[in-house]
Design a protein around this motif. Sequence first.
Motif, short mmCIF file in Angstrom:
data_model
loop_
_atom_site.label_atom_id
_atom_site.label_comp_id
_atom_site.label_asym_id
_atom_site.label_seq_id
_atom_site.Cartn_x
_atom_site.Cartn_y
_atom_site.Cartn_z
N LEU A 30 23.93 19.56 5.68
CA LEU A 30 23.72 20.97 5.35
C LEU A 30 23.62 21.20 3.84
O LEU A 30 22.99 22.17 3.38
CB LEU A 30 24.86 21.83 5.92
N THR A 34 20.08 22.51 0.01
CA THR A 34 20.47 23.32 -1.14
C THR A 34 20.27 22.55 -2.44
O THR A 34 19.78 23.09 -3.45
CB THR A 34 21.93 23.77 -1.00
N GLY A 144 23.60 26.00 9.76
CA GLY A 144 22.21 26.25 9.38
C GLY A 144 21.91 27.74 9.29
O GLY A 144 21.23 28.20 8.35
N MET A 147 23.60 29.15 6.14
CA MET A 147 22.88 28.76 4.93
C MET A 147 21.53 29.46 4.84
O MET A 147 21.08 29.82 3.74
CB MET A 147 22.70 27.24 4.90
N ALA A 148 20.87 29.67 5.98
CA ALA A 148 19.59 30.40 5.99
C ALA A 148 19.80 31.85 5.56
O ALA A 148 19.00 32.40 4.78
CB ALA A 148 18.96 30.33 7.38
N GLN A 277 13.90 23.74 6.00
CA GLN A 277 14.74 22.64 6.47
C GLN A 277 15.92 23.15 7.31
O GLN A 277 16.29 22.56 8.32
CB GLN A 277 15.25 21.82 5.29
N TYR A 278 16.50 24.27 6.87
CA TYR A 278 17.60 24.84 7.66
C TYR A 278 17.10 25.31 9.03
O TYR A 278 17.79 25.16 10.04
CB TYR A 278 18.26 25.98 6.90
N GLN A 281 16.82 22.29 11.14
CA GLN A 281 18.15 21.84 11.55
C GLN A 281 18.68 22.68 12.71
O GLN A 281 19.28 22.15 13.66
CB GLN A 281 19.11 21.88 10.37
#
Length: 577
Positions: A30, A34, A144, A147-148, A277-278, A281
Amino acid sequence: MVKLFRLLKPYRAAIGLVMMLILLQSLAELYLPTLMADIVNKGVIEGNKAYIWRMGGFMLGVTLAGTLVSVLASLYASRISSGFGRLVRSKVFSHVEGFSLQEFDKIGTASLITRTTNDINQVQQVLMMMLRMMVMAPMMCIGGIIMALYKDAKLTLVLLVALPVLALAIWLITSKGMPYFKAIQKKLDRINLVLRENLTGIRVIRSFNRTEHERERFVAANADLMDNAIKVNRIMAFMMPLMMLIMNLSTIAIVWFGGLRIGSGAMGVGDLMAFIQYAMQIMFSLLMFSMMFVMVPRAAASAQRINEVIDLEPTVVDPAAMQKASSSVKQGTVEFRNVSFHYPGAERPALSDISFTAKPGQVTAIIGGTGSGKSTLLGLIPRFFDVGEGSVTVDGVDVRKWGQEPLRSGISLVPQKAVLFTGTVSENIRYGKEDATEEEIIAASKTAQALDFVSEMPEKFDTMIAQGGVNVSGGQKQRLSIARALVRRPKVFLFDDSFSALDYKTDARLRAALKEETSDATVIIVAQRVSTVMDADQIIVLDEGIISGIGTHRELMEHSSVYREIVASQLSEEEIA
């Protein structure tokens, strides 16, 4: 399946370690998008090469650390699942060893083999997946999404549309495939049954020219399994293309709306790359869930079949308060008192109101037509079955009050179908007594009339017996089985039609040798031949599960019409006279 997972108690610490390693792996994965976003935003766009090298090195370190913990997690998960499989197999095997013949008939030998091998492997593989995916998938999905949202909350609305569609597609496909996965195990049972019958009965099959018929049976069972597997694979084949389609459409939507966000200055290029990418994931975590949806129901069906074996209580068990539990058979007197026995589901009893006494130093013979209950009667003495009514006693104690081990330690049984195990001749004979000396083995072989042909073997007592004893004749099998019984020197001998493959001359010599060897033991012989039972101290004539006569040969010739019919069918008038 939860019930089986209780066996994982010895691995609690290892499971905790795997969870921790997977947590670290998930955090590493994760964190990587970033870092990549920072390299693009602060390094590439601003032309800061030193920052690119510094953060690139840090990114490489995080990647190596993530790889290391991933390898360690896989290693420990493999050890846990393999150890779990070993424990379950041991538990099933030890439980099955306590089954009476009734339980074996109920489940079936082929099915027991499938459940102990294939079914346990299915559960073991799913445990391996669960240790990895069941922890990683939710962490990657939740992490994910967080973070998104952190990168761009408005762009996350694309995922709000894509994820329910993806979840619905997975549910529809897996729900269609579930019934087929459950059916596969039963199809495997059928293949094992046909294959086992074919391999064990190969001589009969070839002698009756039924090879083609058996091939057709196997082809039909195999085709049935194949058709089922093709159907489920056709259904599951839709999953990956459909998921990739949804994921690619989602990526297009993210790039489209992300480009607009970058154009308005609300989002950086690196942040868009990280967001993509998130999103991948999150969707791959749903793919992991879908794999679990596919495997878990199949493993649940296997676990249910395993639990059916473990939960099946043997009908023949040691009593809570065993009499003579620590002792063994001393005299060997066997008495039947008004014994009746029913096979489960049978219309009429196999034995009805059987009463007789077999004493040490005497030979008791049992004779009767096919299906008269001779072998059933013999099986009640070592408690292969328990009587329905009446009682069977050994040394005056009901066999149901004996412990099975001390009872059977005083009994030697030579079964109707001689069974030899893979190993040497001496190992097969020593199966009756583990610490038997070479002299005892030779003496038992001599009494059983086996010493002559064993001495002619290439390596004598060290000659290997092939699987099922296929490298010895039927008569040799019987004599080795008798030697195995004799070396034990028990108080009760049970011979279940054990001389049927012997010629009359060998039969006579064997019975004469046995008389000397078993002079202080109780001998019960089941036989079809009148010549085998004529010299017995008492002969019991069975007719459709009922005693129609008890006495010596002369007495029965005078008083038993059933016995006279048997004698007349086998002996000439001169021999009868």
